[in-house]
Each structure stands twice: as structure tokens, then as C-alpha cells.
Design a protein around this motif. Structure first.
Motif, PDB file in Angstrom:
ATOM      1  N   LEU A  12       0.821  -1.200   0.000  1.00 28.82           N
ATOM      2  CA  LEU A  12       0.000   0.000   0.000  1.00 28.82           C
ATOM      3  C   LEU A  12       0.863   1.261   0.000  1.00 28.82           C
ATOM      4  N   TYR A  13       1.943   1.242   0.782  1.00 27.69           N
ATOM      5  CA  TYR A  13       2.786   2.426   0.871  1.00 27.69           C
ATOM      6  C   TYR A  13       3.553   2.659  -0.428  1.00 27.69           C
ATOM      7  N   ARG A  53       5.139  -7.243  -9.162  1.00 32.34           N
ATOM      8  CA  ARG A  53       3.799  -7.782  -8.952  1.00 32.34           C
ATOM      9  C   ARG A  53       2.728  -6.697  -9.123  1.00 32.34           C
ATOM     10  N   LEU A  54       3.030  -5.493  -8.660  1.00 35.47           N
ATOM     11  CA  LEU A  54       2.083  -4.393  -8.848  1.00 35.47           C
ATOM     12  C   LEU A  54       1.851  -4.125 -10.335  1.00 35.47           C
ATOM     13  N   VAL A  60       0.498  -0.450 -11.579  1.00 37.27           N
ATOM     14  CA  VAL A  60       1.556   0.477 -11.995  1.00 37.27           C
ATOM     15  C   VAL A  60       2.018   0.083 -13.390  1.00 37.27           C
ATOM     16  N   THR A  61       2.677   1.001 -14.034  1.00 37.36           N
ATOM     17  CA  THR A  61       3.315   0.731 -15.318  1.00 37.36           C
ATOM     18  C   THR A  61       4.705   1.339 -15.270  1.00 37.36           C
ATOM     19  N   HIS A  62       5.522   1.048 -16.264  1.00 37.12           N
ATOM     20  CA  HIS A  62       6.888   1.582 -16.226  1.00 37.12           C
ATOM     21  C   HIS A  62       7.346   1.974 -17.627  1.00 37.12           C
ATOM     22  N   GLU A  63       8.328   2.849 -17.652  1.00 38.88           N
ATOM     23  CA  GLU A  63       9.059   3.165 -18.870  1.00 38.88           C
ATOM     24  C   GLU A  63      10.538   3.233 -18.512  1.00 38.88           C
ATOM     25  N   LYS A  69      14.149   1.479 -14.935  1.00 33.73           N
ATOM     26  CA  LYS A  69      12.701   1.427 -14.982  1.00 33.73           C
ATOM     27  C   LYS A  69      12.108   2.496 -14.060  1.00 33.73           C
ATOM     28  N   VAL A  70      11.317   3.378 -14.617  1.00 30.85           N
ATOM     29  CA  VAL A  70      10.627   4.406 -13.828  1.00 30.85           C
ATOM     30  C   VAL A  70       9.155   3.994 -13.756  1.00 30.85           C
ATOM     31  N   PHE A  71       8.666   3.728 -12.543  1.00 34.46           N
ATOM     32  CA  PHE A  71       7.317   3.218 -12.339  1.00 34.46           C
ATOM     33  C   PHE A  71       6.340   4.375 -12.120  1.00 34.46           C
TER      34      PHE A  71
END
Length: 243
Positions: A12-13, A53-54, A60-63, A69-71
Motif C-alpha cells: 500500500l505504501y 507484482r504491482l 503500476v506501469t513503467h518506462e 525502470k521508472v514506475f
């Protein structure tokens, strides 16, 4: 610190931190360290799998930016935060209480240290007035002896390190030869499939290149975190390619 991040609490955090701003994994680790005054320091093995897992859950997504990797939080992730806003508020309060307790303990430790130092200085002045010069001279003599012994030990350790370095270089050369032979036998032996030899050779060359680069550079905590992230991604791509 484990009671603060019980079951599901760290997850959650992490969503809350990504809601504030897109971040890469090492930045998340540093933020948690700073928030808890360095007392709580999660490992990359704790943070990166949870971020993965998120992402699998669509929260979440990333680039990839500058090789990292920036989430970023997705709309689905924001919806979960909104649904758990009361739980998040409780968690923030618990974290604030924990940080306040840590700050109080640090303040008490500093106060005790200052008092102890003042007492020691007072005792030293008293010893000087009472003519403890001979004892001080003996203490200095013992300190010089201890320093000489320590210096000799440093020289011994340096010589041992140089010996181990030479041995490591020798073993590395042997390892390269044996590694190629083992992989060749493994991937070209009875029952091996077409293309196994080529795959084995590619893996050998990859491992050799990484080991040589690591030996020539200083490997930091951030470097390891970035490398672990890259290896997770590479392993997943290889598995997908071999299916």
C-alpha cells in the motif's frame, strides 16, 4: 519496524509513493530509508519483486529512462488507493509515530553521549591536577605500540589481499577455460537439441563479459539494484523467447 509494514502494508505504501511522483526502484528504497531516519532500509530483493507484482496486477506501469525502470501509478492503482484511503491514513499515522519515537531515542542517545563526554573530560582534568602524568605517558606508550601493531597488521592484510588477487586472476583464467568446456559438453552431449550449443556459447560469452566488466569497475548498491532489475527483465524475455 516490521509491525508498521505488516501484511499488505508495504504494498500500500509503495502505491502511495508512486502516487506522489513516478520513481525508479532505487529511489523508492532511498525514500524509505530517509523516512525512517536510516533505521529501516529495505533490500532490492524486497522492493523490486513487489513493484513487478504491482505491474502484473495493472496497478503500476513503467518506462525505461536512462537505463532504469521508472514506475508510474495507473488509473487502477489510483482507484485502489482511493478505496483504501482510511487504511492509508492509519498507516501514515503509525509511520509518523514510529519516526517520532526514533527521533526521541536519537535525542536521548545524543544527550547521554554529551553527558558521558563531559564526565570524561572532567575526570581527565582531575587526573592531571592529581599528578597522573606518568599514567598518561604509559597510556600514550601503549597507544603507540598498538598503532605499530595495527600498522604491521595492515601491511600483512595488504600483502594477503595482493596474493588473493593474483590467485583470483589465475582462477579466473582457469574458470574461463573450464566454463567453456562444461557448457560445450552440456549443450552438445547426447539428447541435446538443435541450437543448444549456440545458446550455451552465447551464455558463456555473456557471463564472461559481465565478470570482466564487474572486475574493472566499482560495484555499488545502486549498480547492483539496476543490474538486478535488468536481469529480471532479461530472464523474462528469454523465457518468452524459448516458449
Amino acid at each position: 519496524m516490521s509491525p508498521v509494514f505488516g501484511h499488505g502494508r508495504l504494498r500500500l505504501y509503495l502505491l502511495k509513493l508512486l502516487q506522489e511522483s513516478p520513481r525508479h526502484g532505487y529511489e523508492v528504497i532511498r525514500l524509505l530509508q530517509d523516512r525512517f531516519l536510516g533505521v529501516y532500509s529495505p533490500s532490492p530483493g524486497t522492493i523490486y519483486p513487489r513493484l513487478a507484482r504491482l505491474e502484473e496486477e495493472g496497478l503500476v506501469t513503467h518506462e525505461v529512462v536512462d537505463g532504469k525502470k521508472v514506475f508510474t501509478l495507473t488509473d487502477q492503482g489510483r482507484e485502489e488507493l482511493e478505496a483504501r484511503v482510511d487504511e492509508l491514513a492509519d498507516l501514515e499515522q503509525e509511520i509518523s509515530d514510529s519516526v517520532r519515537d526514533i527521533a526521541r531515542e536519537v535525542k536521548e542517545d545524543v544527550r547521554d553521549t554529551v553527558k558521558s563526554l563531559r564526565d570524561e573530560l572532567t575526570q581527565m582534568a582531575r587526573d592531571v591536577r592529581q599528578g597522573a602524568k606518568q599514567e598518561q605517558q604509559q597510556a600514550r606508550h601503549e597507544q603507540r605500540e598498538a598503532w605499530r601493531e595495527q600498522k604491521a597488521e595492515w601491511h600483512r592484510q595488504k600483502a594477503e589481499w595482493q596474493r588473493q588477487k593474483r590467485e583470483w586472476q589465475r582462477q579466473t583464467q582457469e574458470w574461463k577455460h573450464d566454463w567453456k568446456r562444461v557448457w560445450a559438453e552440456t549443450f552438445t552431449g547426447p539428447g541435446s537439441r538443435a541450437g543448444d550449443a549456440e545458446l550455451g556459447q552465447m551464455l558463456v560469452e555473456f557471463v564472461q563479459e559481465v565478470r570482466e566488466d564487474a572486475a574493472a569497475r566499482q560495484v555499488t548498491e545502486e549498480t547492483l539494484a539496476t543490474a538486478q532489475d535488468a536481469l529480471y527483465d532479461a530472464a523474462r524475455r528469454i523465457r518468452d523467447a524459448l516458449r
